[in-house]
Design a protein around this motif. Structure first.
Motif, PDB file in Angstrom:
ATOM      1  N   LEU A 192     -16.927  11.182  -5.878  1.00 23.72           N
ATOM      2  CA  LEU A 192     -16.884   9.451  -6.070  1.00 23.72           C
ATOM      3  C   LEU A 192     -16.213   8.892  -7.065  1.00 23.72           C
ATOM      4  N   SER A 193     -15.729   9.916  -8.117  1.00 22.53           N
ATOM      5  CA  SER A 193     -14.711   9.690  -9.179  1.00 22.53           C
ATOM      6  C   SER A 193     -13.179   8.792  -8.249  1.00 22.53           C
ATOM      7  N   LEU A 194     -13.520   9.329  -7.323  1.00 28.65           N
ATOM      8  CA  LEU A 194     -11.677   9.536  -6.478  1.00 28.65           C
ATOM      9  C   LEU A 194     -12.080   7.520  -5.542  1.00 28.65           C
ATOM     10  N   ARG A 195     -12.841   7.434  -5.568  1.00 28.29           N
ATOM     11  CA  ARG A 195     -13.519   6.766  -4.803  1.00 28.29           C
ATOM     12  C   ARG A 195     -13.930   5.291  -6.026  1.00 28.29           C
ATOM     13  N   LEU A 196     -14.174   5.440  -6.933  1.00 28.09           N
ATOM     14  CA  LEU A 196     -14.660   4.621  -8.293  1.00 28.09           C
ATOM     15  C   LEU A 196     -12.922   3.677  -8.220  1.00 28.09           C
ATOM     16  N   THR A 197     -12.192   5.433  -8.576  1.00 28.38           N
ATOM     17  CA  THR A 197     -10.905   4.465  -8.748  1.00 28.38           C
ATOM     18  C   THR A 197     -10.153   3.800  -8.158  1.00 28.38           C
ATOM     19  N   ASN A 198      -9.961   4.082  -6.743  1.00 26.93           N
ATOM     20  CA  ASN A 198     -10.065   3.250  -6.120  1.00 26.93           C
ATOM     21  C   ASN A 198     -10.548   1.747  -6.034  1.00 26.93           C
ATOM     22  N   THR A 199     -11.918   1.501  -6.308  1.00 24.90           N
ATOM     23  CA  THR A 199     -12.518   0.306  -6.634  1.00 24.90           C
ATOM     24  C   THR A 199     -12.252  -0.643  -7.934  1.00 24.90           C
ATOM     25  N   THR A 209      -3.196   8.613  -8.600  1.00 23.03           N
ATOM     26  CA  THR A 209      -4.697   9.102  -8.739  1.00 23.03           C
ATOM     27  C   THR A 209      -5.454   9.956  -9.120  1.00 23.03           C
ATOM     28  N   THR A 210      -4.807  11.362  -9.030  1.00 26.13           N
ATOM     29  CA  THR A 210      -5.819  12.321  -9.303  1.00 26.13           C
ATOM     30  C   THR A 210      -5.792  12.362 -10.671  1.00 26.13           C
ATOM     31  N   LEU A 211      -4.319  11.630 -11.920  1.00 31.76           N
ATOM     32  CA  LEU A 211      -4.851  11.285 -13.027  1.00 31.76           C
ATOM     33  C   LEU A 211      -5.463   9.822 -13.496  1.00 31.76           C
ATOM     34  N   VAL A 233      -0.411   4.546  18.372  1.00 27.61           N
ATOM     35  CA  VAL A 233      -0.932   2.914  17.371  1.00 27.61           C
ATOM     36  C   VAL A 233      -0.760   3.763  16.207  1.00 27.61           C
ATOM     37  N   VAL A 234      -0.122   2.088  15.032  1.00 28.65           N
ATOM     38  CA  VAL A 234       0.113   2.238  13.990  1.00 28.65           C
ATOM     39  C   VAL A 234      -1.647   1.765  13.252  1.00 28.65           C
ATOM     40  N   GLU A 235      -1.373   2.902  12.117  1.00 32.48           N
ATOM     41  CA  GLU A 235      -3.157   2.565  10.650  1.00 32.48           C
ATOM     42  C   GLU A 235      -2.735   0.984  10.819  1.00 32.48           C
ATOM     43  N   ASN A 236      -4.008   0.678  10.299  1.00 28.18           N
ATOM     44  CA  ASN A 236      -3.834  -0.806   9.994  1.00 28.18           C
ATOM     45  C   ASN A 236      -3.746  -0.696   8.196  1.00 28.18           C
ATOM     46  N   ARG A 237      -4.533   0.596   7.767  1.00 27.40           N
ATOM     47  CA  ARG A 237      -4.116   0.461   6.243  1.00 27.40           C
ATOM     48  C   ARG A 237      -2.781   0.941   5.981  1.00 27.40           C
ATOM     49  N   TRP A 238      -1.940   0.826   6.865  1.00 25.15           N
ATOM     50  CA  TRP A 238      -0.703   1.250   6.213  1.00 25.15           C
ATOM     51  C   TRP A 238       0.099  -0.134   6.599  1.00 25.15           C
ATOM     52  N   LEU A 239      -0.729  -1.241   7.352  1.00 28.90           N
ATOM     53  CA  LEU A 239      -0.854  -2.651   7.533  1.00 28.90           C
ATOM     54  C   LEU A 239      -1.528  -3.813   6.174  1.00 28.90           C
ATOM     55  N   ALA A 240      -2.042  -3.197   5.446  1.00 32.07           N
ATOM     56  CA  ALA A 240      -2.282  -3.981   4.423  1.00 32.07           C
ATOM     57  C   ALA A 240      -1.651  -4.669   3.343  1.00 32.07           C
ATOM     58  N   SER A 241      -0.651  -4.452   2.613  1.00 31.00           N
ATOM     59  CA  SER A 241      -0.176  -5.220   2.033  1.00 31.00           C
ATOM     60  C   SER A 241       0.756  -6.531   2.575  1.00 31.00           C
ATOM     61  N   VAL A 242       0.792  -6.156   4.046  1.00 30.78           N
ATOM     62  CA  VAL A 242       1.468  -7.207   4.695  1.00 30.78           C
ATOM     63  C   VAL A 242       0.693  -8.373   4.610  1.00 30.78           C
ATOM     64  N   TYR A 243      -0.893  -7.961   5.475  1.00 31.52           N
ATOM     65  CA  TYR A 243      -2.064  -8.929   6.084  1.00 31.52           C
ATOM     66  C   TYR A 243      -2.081  -9.693   4.096  1.00 31.52           C
ATOM     67  N   VAL A 244      -2.275  -8.795   3.149  1.00 32.48           N
ATOM     68  CA  VAL A 244      -2.201  -9.655   2.080  1.00 32.48           C
ATOM     69  C   VAL A 244      -0.985 -10.927   2.140  1.00 32.48           C
ATOM     70  N   SER A 278     -12.275   4.049   0.025  1.00 30.45           N
ATOM     71  CA  SER A 278     -12.818   5.733  -0.435  1.00 30.45           C
ATOM     72  C   SER A 278     -11.872   6.691  -1.897  1.00 30.45           C
ATOM     73  N   GLY A 279     -12.450   7.857  -0.727  1.00 28.81           N
ATOM     74  CA  GLY A 279     -12.633   8.344  -1.687  1.00 28.81           C
ATOM     75  C   GLY A 279     -10.327   9.167  -1.760  1.00 28.81           C
ATOM     76  N   THR A 280      -9.276   7.907  -2.193  1.00 27.33           N
ATOM     77  CA  THR A 280      -7.572   7.789  -1.257  1.00 27.33           C
ATOM     78  C   THR A 280      -7.164   7.421  -2.230  1.00 27.33           C
ATOM     79  N   ASN A 281      -6.059   7.319  -2.102  1.00 26.26           N
ATOM     80  CA  ASN A 281      -5.218   6.398  -2.789  1.00 26.26           C
ATOM     81  C   ASN A 281      -3.985   5.067  -2.390  1.00 26.26           C
ATOM     82  N   ASP A 282      -5.027   4.600  -0.860  1.00 26.91           N
ATOM     83  CA  ASP A 282      -4.571   3.513  -0.065  1.00 26.91           C
ATOM     84  C   ASP A 282      -4.997   2.612  -1.739  1.00 26.91           C
ATOM     85  N   SER A 283      -5.395   1.897  -2.093  1.00 23.89           N
ATOM     86  CA  SER A 283      -5.287   0.715  -3.010  1.00 23.89           C
ATOM     87  C   SER A 283      -4.715   1.124  -3.594  1.00 23.89           C
ATOM     88  N   ILE A 284      -4.146   2.109  -4.477  1.00 22.88           N
ATOM     89  CA  ILE A 284      -2.923   2.239  -5.338  1.00 22.88           C
ATOM     90  C   ILE A 284      -1.693   1.878  -4.392  1.00 22.88           C
TER      91      ILE A 284
END
Length: 453
Positions: free
Chosen positions: A98-105, A82-84, A396-407, A146-152
């Motif tokens: 913005l750089s972090l968010r564009l990376t995720n996008t 994510t940082t690189l 409660v389990v955060e839904n972002r932890w289940l994103a890959s399962v949902y797909v 958002s500016g995290t590493n969720d998408s990676i």
């Protein structure tokens, strides 16, 4: 079980018997899903306040990397991929957040390209259904932009799951794609120690189910990719090998053996208390909610309440880590598990409609009919991941932890070969799309189009 669905099936047949109306619904839903995705990207990338939530940690890490370079950043701890990538975009934007968010996008768009172009993954006849549900899903998962590493992290998991699914459909395993995905998964988040072992467990169960034994050639082929990826991960962490620095630097937040470089999320910007602990915060919040007779969706209390409880109740020790929660609080784990499962399935309606509810029924009927297709592996993987997260999380389990399962759920249900009369058919997808349309329109109305204005 099929008889129980027959009455509903007849009603749906009458509701969706007109193909012209069906085509209008699909076209409208497709346009809505695309518009919704665009709105959510604009909302989360450009309108959302900078530095809120987990983004705060990644802004801190990117700043440190820009000031100190790769070597010291690995020793200090940061999310390497994510940082690189964000640092390269930063030289174009000059804006950290913005750089972090564009990376995720950017990663999300790469995932979309992969899903729509990987042969055998998304069935052409139902690509519109897949697009509608998938776009609404990732649009609702605001963290994907958002500016995290969720998408990676989630994107790499989706590729790993998809490649294994296709491999059991007799497609060639894309070794390069697998190695890249596994490497990114391990480098991006320590949560890989949950997902990848579960993947191997699902693999073992499926191989035993299909062949009655562990097929050594299949297992070796898949293990080879994991081995190469692990070597690459170690190479990326070379500063910690050279020093040597085998401490994760995050105390009880991570297992002690996990010495790879990760963003330090053991604390929070919400308090500077050195005694802060995520596991204790979540455990106490759920415990307090249970005492009030409310076992579902426990709200997170203020940290100072947890601190006060710890000071006044020295005899009742709150767990210092999630692994300590599992080992030292087995009764709480057992009591919490069914409620966590209920929460996961109820929350999934916002992201998938009723599709997740069909998976256990679908798997039961497929096994009853002694079918052994690759979708059996996928459904086992989906359910095992849900069960594992339900066990591990004290709240409660955060839904972002289940994103890959949902797909993967969307991939499974939009494949015509997986249809079962009265359980999963095109008309059921139609009603699910209508439900998701209604929920999406309601959300946009509630937010007045943009949530963060």
């Amino acid at each position: 079980m099929k008889k129980q669905f027959k009455y509903i099936d007849n009603l749906l047949y009458l509701a969706f018997s007109n193909q012209i109306i069906n085509r209008l619904i699909i076209n409208y839903s497709l346009a809505l899903s695309i518009l919704y995705l665009i709105i959510r990207i604009i909302d989360n990338v450009f309108l959302c306040m900078h530095g809120i939530g987990d983004e705060w940690f990644f802004i801190r890490d990117l700043n440190f990397y820009l000031d100190n370079g790769y070597y010291l950043s690995v020793l200090n701890g940061f999310s390497i991929p994510t940082t690189l990538i964000s640092s390269w975009i930063y030289y174009l934007t000059g804006d950290i957040s913005l750089s972090l968010r564009l990376t995720n996008t950017f990663i999300v768009f790469l995932l979309i390209i992969y899903l729509f172009n990987r042969e055998g993954l998304v069935e052409a006849e139902f690509k519109q259904f897949f697009t509608i549900i998938f776009f609404m899903l990732i649009g609702t998962m605001g963290g994907m932009f958002s500016g995290t590493n969720d998408s990676i992290f989630n994107g790499s998991l989706v590729i790993i799951f998809s490649e294994l699914y296709l491999y059991f459909k007799n497609h060639r395993l894309n070794n390069i794609m697998m190695v890249i995905a596994i490497t990114l998964c391990i480098l991006s988040r320590p949560l890989f120690i949950i997902y990848l072992p579960i993947t191997f467990l699902a693999l073992f169960i499926f191989l035993l189910y299909r062949y009655g034994k562990i097929n050594q050639s299949i297992f070796n082929s898949i293990s080879f990719n994991f081995s190469i990826s692990l070597i690459l991960v170690v190479l990326f962490n070379y500063p910690r090998i050279i020093e040597p620095n085998y401490s994760n630097g995050q105390g009880n937040h991570l297992p002690q053996f996990l010495f790879f470089s990760y963003s330090d999320k053991s604390g929070t910007y919400k308090t500077n208390d050195p005694d802060f602990n995520w596991a204790q915060w979540h455990f106490y919040s759920q415990m307090l909610s249970n005492q009030k007779g409310s076992y579902l969706f426990a709200p997170l209390v203020k940290w100072h309440e947890v601190k006060e409880y710890k000071n006044n109740n020295t005899g009742h020790i709150l767990p210092n880590s999630y692994q300590e929660y599992l080992i030292n609080h087995p009764i709480s784990v057992i009591k919490r598990f069914p409620f966590s499962i209920i929460e996961i399935f109820l929350m999934s309606v916002r992201y998938l409609g009723f599709l997740l509810f069909l998976i256990p029924i679908w798997l039961y009927l497929k096994i009853k009919n002694k079918e052994d297709g690759s979708s059996i592996f996928l459904s086992i993987l989906i359910l095992l991941t849900i069960f594992a997260l339900a066990l591990i999380c004290p709240r409660v389990v955060e839904n972002r932890w289940l994103a890959s399962v949902y797909v993967m759920v969307v991939i499974l249900v939009t494949n015509k070969n997986n249809f079962i009369n009265y359980i999963l058919e095109q008309k059921y997808l139609m009603v699910n799309v209508v439900i998701m349309d209604i929920v999406t329109i309601w959300a946009l109305w509630k937010w007045k189009i943009f949530l963060h204005i």
